[in-house]
Design an enzyme around this catalytic site. Structure first.
Site, PDB file in Angstrom:
ATOM      1  N   GLY A  26       0.749  -1.210   0.100  1.00  0.00           N
ATOM      2  CA  GLY A  26       0.022  -0.040  -0.030  1.00  0.00           C
ATOM      3  C   GLY A  26       0.847   1.330   0.160  1.00  0.00           C
ATOM      4  O   GLY A  26       1.764   1.073  -0.745  1.00  0.00           O
ATOM      5  N   ASP A  68      13.406 -12.501   4.882  1.00  0.00           N
ATOM      6  CA  ASP A  68      13.691 -11.598   3.744  1.00  0.00           C
ATOM      7  C   ASP A  68      14.768 -10.655   4.033  1.00  0.00           C
ATOM      8  O   ASP A  68      14.490  -9.391   3.759  1.00  0.00           O
ATOM      9  CB  ASP A  68      12.443 -11.002   3.531  1.00  0.00           C
ATOM     10  CG  ASP A  68      12.261 -10.383   2.150  1.00  0.00           C
ATOM     11  OD1 ASP A  68      13.004 -10.819   1.201  1.00  0.00           O
ATOM     12  OD2 ASP A  68      11.656  -9.515   2.007  1.00  0.00           O
TER      13      ASP A  68
END
Length: 953
Positions: free
Chosen positions: A643, A755
């Site tokens: 977003g 990650d």
């Protein structure tokens, strides 16, 4: 009396069965209500608790199960959440022509066992196409063109054995075209697929020879405007069903395969703007060929080939800058359908003679910059001929063919149907039938038309007729259509403005727009053959009535009951039906609440379901709205697949970064609750802190501490303007290592980040490193301390090969990623750069007998000029220990921390000293930052294929 009671009982049962049959499956209703809550501009009649019975626009049902969602061109906005996967009976999903539909496709998109059509044309979707899409075994139409998808084409698409239409064009897809290799699927397995539309992407590498075989039934192969290299494989000649071949605007080299003329069904052949060499291809026998463009290649000089005059279907011969020489044969111009001959920048000589029997369709002969010395004039010829920069025009000739005519676009527009167009008001337009109305508008794009004469009104009349036949045969509320402004763009696409006018009233309703959009998006409309493959991009339709659409349902129940038992019994039955409907509604609401763990949570009480938070607080929507000045653009500091991110100032003056999920990218409520509980437990100076969150008004927002200097990636690439010398890089490495060590050893429960990469290491105002972005993190329970078997997720280049091969995630997977990060600190190179993998390149180049291990060519010059070569060598040693193929041979993060501390001491640094005092001590100020919370994981990986450079041996 007994008869009356029997009749009453039967009628009560009848009403109950009728009411039961009308109620949408509660799980389907819960899913649709979830979508309604996160989408803006849904149709106004999306109300009530019975989408099937109430006829929600764009929703089709069978046996009270939702089987189709078609919502084209209604200005829908939001994201596609995983909640949609709850529609287990869904067969068609079409959200085309809604630019406000953004964000990534959730991996749950693969959870539709019956889906046959997935059509998302002309939206704003981004991120990678999830590999899970290969699980849609019934899929026939897959249209994801004209979005913003990045990354590779998932090889798993090769598993879609029923696929007919595959359109991935007009995105930003990169990497190689995937083919099967015995262990992984590939596109060569799609033997039933008729359409490969991959144009206008960034695909690279060679066209794999085993992509093609005689088993394929392809008719359209569209690979134009990519970055493909290598030669055209001779196996292309095996696909004899092909009708359109577009390989133009790539970097293809070598000769054209000799067997290309086996493709006798090909009608359009585009090979222009490559670096093809060798002899000019022999197209003899390709008697269906209408349009051929071989321009701007490096073919060897050759005489005019005989096939110029033998292709009886030819309309357009485009061969600019191809080194052909000699005199053009008169027979060429007598080809019956010939419209255009464009052969400029060649070595054509002699006298131009078009003969007296030239084609009556011939419009243009462009022979600029050749060696033509004469022209045999034909009295009254109507062809536009251009001979500028030929000997015949030297010396200031004033002949018309010695000047370049002014370009003019076709002004074609559908004429009125024997009536006088009206002067309309209020944005209405006069239709071809001379009625003022609000048309549905868009653009038709034809990717390979077989004609070049765009001033031919008859050919567009045939297109108009075909459109109206399609609309009427499917009972669409269409009065007429209008075409205008046909234009050819730089990609050699023909595009035409389309207006569709309503029948019976002056506007379309939501259902009408969705049905028309679906007819154009799913290729139900078939244009005349001359137009070839097409796609449509529709505009949002702003002219709906503004009121709730009326249902067409009617009921005779009242009349029947009244006739049977009178008004008293009718009232009784209606009360019973209302009671039953109320129970069904409560049941549907209960099912919907199962997916919302915050449904009964009051943040001001200790009621059930309250997240167990440590240090983070719950913000109201209004509070965050005020802190960001109503989420103004001036406070927007980043964006990504999740977003947008906004800078905010809380009421206590604290500066924060607010990560606001776009509608559709949201997690399920339970997953969101789990994530904030996890993040609230993480407290370390080298880990970004969660300040709080918001979960109301259909919003999911995370509030983090604000980190001033962006990502490590920005600084290594030079985008931030911060100069990182060797001393600062060592301090950053140590801080990041301590952050990851905390997650592994001290967090409760322990966390595997999954990650680790330079985009997820942030630098504060003192250049302290902070580990960020826990979107893929995996907490470990007591039973999982050794490893946990889970779906592979991570980022290309940093991903642990052992984890990929076994799906067993351990803390050593983070160590591998951290080792790649250390090599990135040394080199300032991305892990995968120009197809080369940094780990492999360093291993192959290093020589431990030489200074700095002979890696000076790989090191960032700032690092190479460091004062201690010994510290650099030790840093390389540590990096390569971290990227050992077997996890058992890698150090733990606590060992990594200790080794970096020793390296710093070798370099003469105090491991426990603070970093730079402020950002003002940097040589250049940071500027133009994308904010660290933007979550731009361009190559985020969640299962499936690894590029060859990453495949474990």
């Amino acid at each position: 009396m007994m008869s009356w009671r029997i009749h009453l009982s039967l009628l009560v049962v009848l009403v109950q069965v009728s009411v039961l049959a009308a109620w949408t499956d509660p799980y389907d209703f819960a899913a649709l209500r979830s979508l309604k809550d996160i989408w803006d501009n849904v149709p106004p009649n999306w109300s009530g608790a019975d989408p099937c019975g109430d006829g929600w626009s764009g929703i089709s049902c069978i046996n009270n199960r939702v089987v189709s969602i078609t919502l084209a061109s209604i200005n829908l906005s939001g994201q596609l959440s995983s909640d949609i996967a709850k529609l287990a009976e869904l067969q068609t999903l079409d959200l085309s022509y809604n630019e406000g539909m953004t964000g990534p496709l959730p991996s749950a998109i693969g959870n539709f066992p019956k889906l046959t059509s997935l059509i998302l044309v002309g939206c704003g979707f981004s991120g990678q196409i999830p590999p899970s899409i290969g699980s849609l075994q019934q899929l026939v139409y897959l249209s994801l063109n004209s979005n913003k998808f990045v990354g590779e084409i998932p090889p798993t698409i090769g598993n879609l054995s029923n696929l007919y239409w595959l359109d991935l064009a007009d995105n930003k897809l990169s990497g190689k075209i995937p083919v099967s290799d015995g262990s992984t699927p590939g596109l060569d397995m799609l033997v039933k697929t008729k359409h490969f539309h991959f144009g206008n992407n960034q695909l690279s590498g060679e066209i794999p020879p085993n992509l093609f075989s005689s088993k394929l039934t392809l008719i359209h192969l569209l690979l134009e405007n990519n970055q493909l290299t290598g030669s055209i494989p001779s196996t292309l000649g095996f696909v004899q069903t092909l009708e359109v071949v577009r390989l133009d605007r790539n970097s293809l080299i070598g000769p054209v395969p000799r067997n290309l003329n086996n493709l006798t069904s090909v009608q359009e052949l585009f090979l222009a703007n490559n670096r093809l060499a060798g002899p000019l291809p022999n197209l003899t026998g390709m008697n269906s060929l209408n349009y051929v463009d071989l321009s701007n290649n490096s073919f060897a000089a050759t005489e005019i080939p005989p096939w110029f005059s033998s292709l009886q279907s030819l309309t357009s011969l485009i061969m600019e800058n191809t080194h052909i020489q000699g005199q053009l044969p008169v027979a060429l111009f007598s080809l019956f359908q010939l419209q255009t001959v464009a052969l400029k920048n060649n070595r054509i000589n002699g006298t131009l003679n078009i003969g007296s029997n030239y084609s009556n369709q011939l419009q243009l002969i462009d022979l600029q910059n050749n060696s033509i010395q004469g022209f045999t004039l034909q009295a009254g010829y109507s062809v536009q001929i251009i001979l500028v920069d030929n000997p015949i025009c030297n010396g200031g000739s004033t002949q018309s063919f010695c000047s370049i005519p002014r370009q003019s676009n076709s002004s074609y527009s559908t004429p009125a149907e024997n009536c006088t167009p009206l002067s309309c008001t209020s944005n209405k337009i006069s239709s071809p039938s001379c009625k003022c109305a609000y048309p549905y508008m868009g653009t038709l794009f034809f990717r390979a038309p077989s004609f070049s004469n765009y001033r031919n009104s008859s050919i567009f009349a045939s297109l108009e007729q075909a459109l109206m036949v399609t609309f009427r045969s499917h009972s669409m509320p269409v009065d007429s259509v209008s075409l205008s402004n046909p234009t050819k763009n730089l990609d050699d696409y023909l595009y035409v403005t389309l207006q569709i006018f309503p029948s019976g009233q002056d506007y379309f309703n939501h259902t009408g727009i969705s049905e028309i959009g679906f007819m154009l998006s799913n290729q139900t409309f078939k244009p005349p053959p001359a137009f070839g493959p097409f796609f449509f991009i529709g505009n949002s339709y702003p002219y709906f009535s503004g009121g709730t659409e009326r249902s067409n349902k009617s009921s005779n129940t009242g009349i029947i009951i009244g006739a049977a038992v009178g008004g008293t019994v009718l009232v009784l039955l209606l009360l019973l039906a209302g009671f039953y409907a109320f129970r069904q509604k409560k049941r549907a609401e209960t099912e919907a609440k199962k997916s919302d763990p915050f449904a009964s949570w009051d943040p001001n009480t200790n009621s059930g379901g309250v997240p167990q938070l440590k240090g983070a607080r719950c913000f109201s929507y209004e509070e965050l709205k005020r802190s960001t000045n109503n989420f103004s653009e001036t406070n927007e500091i980043g964006s990504g697949g999740y977003g947008k991110v906004y800078r905010g100032i809380l009421s206590n003056g604290q500066l924060v970064a607010i990560k606001r999920a776009q509608q559709g990218s949201m997690q399920g409520g339970l997953e969101f609750k789990t994530e904030i509980e996890l993040l609230s437990r993480v407290h370390h100076k080298n880990v970004v802190s969660l300040v709080g969150f918001c979960f109301e008004h259909g919003e999911q927002m995370l509030v983090y501490e604000y980190i001033a200097n962006g990502t490590l990636k920005d600084s290594l690439s030079g985008r931030s303007g911060i100069r990182l010398d060797w001393m600062r890089r060592l301090r950053i490495a140590l801080g990041a290592a301590r952050g990851v060590q905390y997650l592994h050893d001290l967090a409760n429960p322990p966390i595997i980040h999954r990650d680790i990469k330079s985009n997820n290491i942030l630098l504060d105002e003192r250049l302290n490193a902070k580990v960020a972005d826990f979107g893929l993190s995996k907490p470990l329970g007591e039973s999982e301390r050794g490893h946990v078997t889970t779906q592979v997720k991570g980022t290309m280049g940093y991903l642990d090969p052992e984890y990929y091969m076994t799906q067993q995630l351990t803390e050593k997977s983070d160590v591998y990623s951290f080792g790649v990060l250390l090599l990135e600190l040394l080199t300032s190179r991305s892990p995968i750069e120009k197809g080369k993998y940094i780990v492999r390149e360093v291993k192959q180049a290093m020589d431990m007998t030489k200074d700095m291990y002979n890696l000076q060519a790989f090191l960032d010059p700032i690092v190479a000029s460091g004062m201690s070569s010994r510290s650099i060598e030790k840093f390389v040693d540590l990096s390569l220990r971290c990227v050992q193929e077997s996890g058992i041979n890698r150090p733990t993060m606590s060992e990594v921390v200790k080794e970096i501390e020793r390296i710093m001491e070798i370099a003469g640094l105090n491991p426990n000293a603070e970093s730079a005092s402020t950002s003002a001590t940097y040589e250049e100020e940071s500027k133009g930052l994308n904010h660290p919370y933007s979550n731009e994981s361009m190559f985020a990986y969640s299962g499936g294929y690894l590029p060859p450079k990453l495949e474990p041996k």
